[in-house]
Enzyme design. Structure first.
Site, PDB file in Angstrom:
ATOM      1  N   ASN A  99      15.627  14.402  -2.658  1.00  0.00           N
ATOM      2  CA  ASN A  99      14.852  13.187  -2.351  1.00  0.00           C
ATOM      3  C   ASN A  99      15.722  11.927  -2.374  1.00  0.00           C
ATOM      4  O   ASN A  99      15.211  10.815  -2.250  1.00  0.00           O
ATOM      5  CB  ASN A  99      13.708  13.014  -3.355  1.00  0.00           C
TER       6      ASN A  99
ATOM      7  N   HIS B  26      -0.969  13.210  -3.496  1.00  0.00           N
ATOM      8  CA  HIS B  26      -0.131  13.879  -4.488  1.00  0.00           C
ATOM      9  C   HIS B  26      -0.963  14.446  -5.638  1.00  0.00           C
ATOM     10  O   HIS B  26      -2.040  13.939  -5.970  1.00  0.00           O
ATOM     11  CB  HIS B  26       0.906  12.892  -5.031  1.00  0.00           C
TER      12      HIS B  26
ATOM     13  N   GLU C 273      -1.286   7.706   0.453  1.00  0.00           N
ATOM     14  CA  GLU C 273       0.164   7.603   0.299  1.00  0.00           C
ATOM     15  C   GLU C 273       0.758   6.893   1.514  1.00  0.00           C
ATOM     16  O   GLU C 273       0.212   6.970   2.620  1.00  0.00           O
ATOM     17  CB  GLU C 273       0.795   8.991   0.157  1.00  0.00           C
TER      18      GLU C 273
ATOM     19  N   SER D 281       4.127  13.469   0.870  1.00  0.00           N
ATOM     20  CA  SER D 281       5.292  14.152   0.307  1.00  0.00           C
ATOM     21  C   SER D 281       5.538  15.530   0.895  1.00  0.00           C
ATOM     22  O   SER D 281       6.670  16.021   0.849  1.00  0.00           O
ATOM     23  CB  SER D 281       5.145  14.267  -1.214  1.00  0.00           C
TER      24      SER D 281
ATOM     25  N   ASP E 147       0.157   4.592  -2.810  1.00  0.00           N
ATOM     26  CA  ASP E 147       1.272   5.238  -3.499  1.00  0.00           C
ATOM     27  C   ASP E 147       2.416   5.333  -2.484  1.00  0.00           C
ATOM     28  O   ASP E 147       2.375   6.155  -1.571  1.00  0.00           O
ATOM     29  CB  ASP E 147       0.848   6.623  -3.985  1.00  0.00           C
TER      30      ASP E 147
ATOM     31  N   HIS F 151       7.442   7.663  -1.322  1.00  0.00           N
ATOM     32  CA  HIS F 151       8.387   8.135  -0.316  1.00  0.00           C
ATOM     33  C   HIS F 151       8.598   7.120   0.814  1.00  0.00           C
ATOM     34  O   HIS F 151       9.286   7.426   1.791  1.00  0.00           O
ATOM     35  CB  HIS F 151       7.919   9.466   0.265  1.00  0.00           C
TER      36      HIS F 151
ATOM     37  N   LYS G 247      13.142   8.559  -5.815  1.00  0.00           N
ATOM     38  CA  LYS G 247      13.423   9.050  -4.469  1.00  0.00           C
ATOM     39  C   LYS G 247      14.563   8.222  -3.870  1.00  0.00           C
ATOM     40  O   LYS G 247      15.693   8.330  -4.306  1.00  0.00           O
ATOM     41  CB  LYS G 247      12.160   8.989  -3.604  1.00  0.00           C
TER      42      LYS G 247
END
Length: 399
Positions: A46, A139, A191, A195, A220, A223, A255
């Protein structure tokens, strides 16, 4: 009694091909992995910008400004207080994402803790008019705390179809139904970059829908931060939005930022509320001052080194253009996460093992991390990969 129960569950996982095990790594970098003396090309990191393994923070942490910092924070921040280095990181994050003057920041030990800390605090009393609305592929940290909050009677949780804003609109419309008890406390969570699929929601439309339905919005961006947006400021910036469009933003450092920890960015009132009611924050030892400094150093490097994002984008496009000959399904992702969907769990494990036999490390993701019969190789492309390394993976998957 417990021994037989544990043995039974482990056997069941083994029979289903879902048993997980730990391993010891001799050495690891963004692009290479050494296990038991065998070297592999690493396509599971990541560290999207290659900033962790080039030791940017390690080099700069040796300067006088940081040499006095301890590896441990000693206690909860409400017991011994925040170090000045914590305040420096908080302000850097606020500036980076363009937070309004009435916003503040709270640091957590991990992204998992930040997500559970926010939602469990917002839904911490029994209520018949509280609704948590989540994307179906959010997630595990978000799903887990949602289920727990619902089980405690603190809210009702509803999951809308993945990235389907018509589905979200339907859920919100039902909550506004005047023929039933009106839901007055609504939180929509998604998100910035998912992910496992690597895709992104349409945040422009999503934020308009939440606002029109008097719902709060939590993003969130684990990433997305560091990768997307101006100077890597994240998914809101990339979609021409600001924190005026978002009530709670969660960013993690593990990440693209290449460190450890996480932060919640929200209005000063929300941060004060979390300081008083988030058990994850109150009862956890604070983020290490040394890790805090590492995050600061790496964020400044990300902001300065635009070439990292340019090289990453170039590598992603190269991979996507050349992987199309694969017999396996690839998903429409513009992020470093490039899933190769196999379907069957055993076949996914078999392909992962075949790649390892040929010097390539690409981990198989299986249920419950992804849905049943959606097993895949979660390939991650980084700024550090060379064209030759990408070609090696592409050849193995397309031959």
């Amino acid at each position: 009694m417990f021994e037989s129960r544990l043995a039974s569950r482990l056997k069941q996982q083994t029979d289903l091909g879902l048993l997980r095990s730990r391993m010891v790594v001799d050495d690891i970098s963004t692009t290479n992995l050494t296990v038991e003396g065998h070297s592999y090309l690493n396509f599971s990191s990541n560290d999207y910008l290659g900033i962790a393994s080039d030791h940017t923070s390690a080099k700069l942490l040796s300067i006088d400004k940081y040499t006095h910092l301890s590896a441990g924070a000693m206690a909860s921040p409400l017991v011994v207080g925040r170090h000045k280095i914590h305040l420096e990181l908080e302000q850097l994050l606020l500036d980076w994402v363009g937070a309004p003057q009435n916003f503040n920041c709270l640091l957590f030990g991990s992204g998992y803790s930040a997500n559970t800390g926010v939602i469990s605090a917002l839904f911490n009393t029994k209520s018949d008019n509280a609704l948590l609305i989540q994307d179906k592929l959010n997630h595990a940290s978000l799903m887990d705390v949602g289920r727990n909050s619902q089980a405690l009677g603190h809210c009702k949780q509803v999951r809308y179809l993945h990235n389907d804003l018509s589905s979200l609109q339907t859920v919100l419309a039902k909550s506004n139904n005047k023929n039933s008890d009106e839901i007055t406390n609504k939180l929509v969570v998604t998100e910035g970059v998912f992910s496992m699929d690597g895709d992104q929601p349409d945040l422009q439309r999503l934020t308009k829908i939440t606002k029109a339905n008097n719902a709060w919005f939590m993003l969130d961006d684990a990433h997305g931060i560091g990768i997307h947006g101006k100077n890597g400021a994240g998914s809101l910036s990339a979609q021409h939005l600001t924190l005026d469009n978002c009530d709670v933003l969660v960013v993690t450092f593990g990440k693209a930022i290449g460190a450890q920890g996480a932060a919640v960015i929200a209005s000063k009132q929300t941060i004060e509320y979390l300081t008083n009611f988030s058990r994850d924050y109150i009862y956890s030892t604070h983020l290490s001052p040394l890790q805090t400094a590492a995050a600061i150093v790496n964020i400044k490097a990300i902001q300065k080194d635009g070439w990292r994002r340019e090289k990453l984008a170039e590598n992603i496009e190269y991979f996507k253009s050349n992987i199309r000959g694969s017999k396996y399904q690839t998903l429409d992702s513009l992020s470093p996460i490039q899933p190769i969907v196999i379907g069957d769990e055993s076949e996914a494990i078999g392909l992962s093992q075949q790649l390892k036999a040929n010097g390539i490390w690409a981990s198989a993701m299986r249920y419950p991390t992804v849905a049943k019969q959606q097993a895949r190789l979660r390939v991650t492309i980084t700024a550090s990969h060379t064209k030759q390394q990408l070609d090696q993976l592409i050849k193995q998957v397309t031959q």
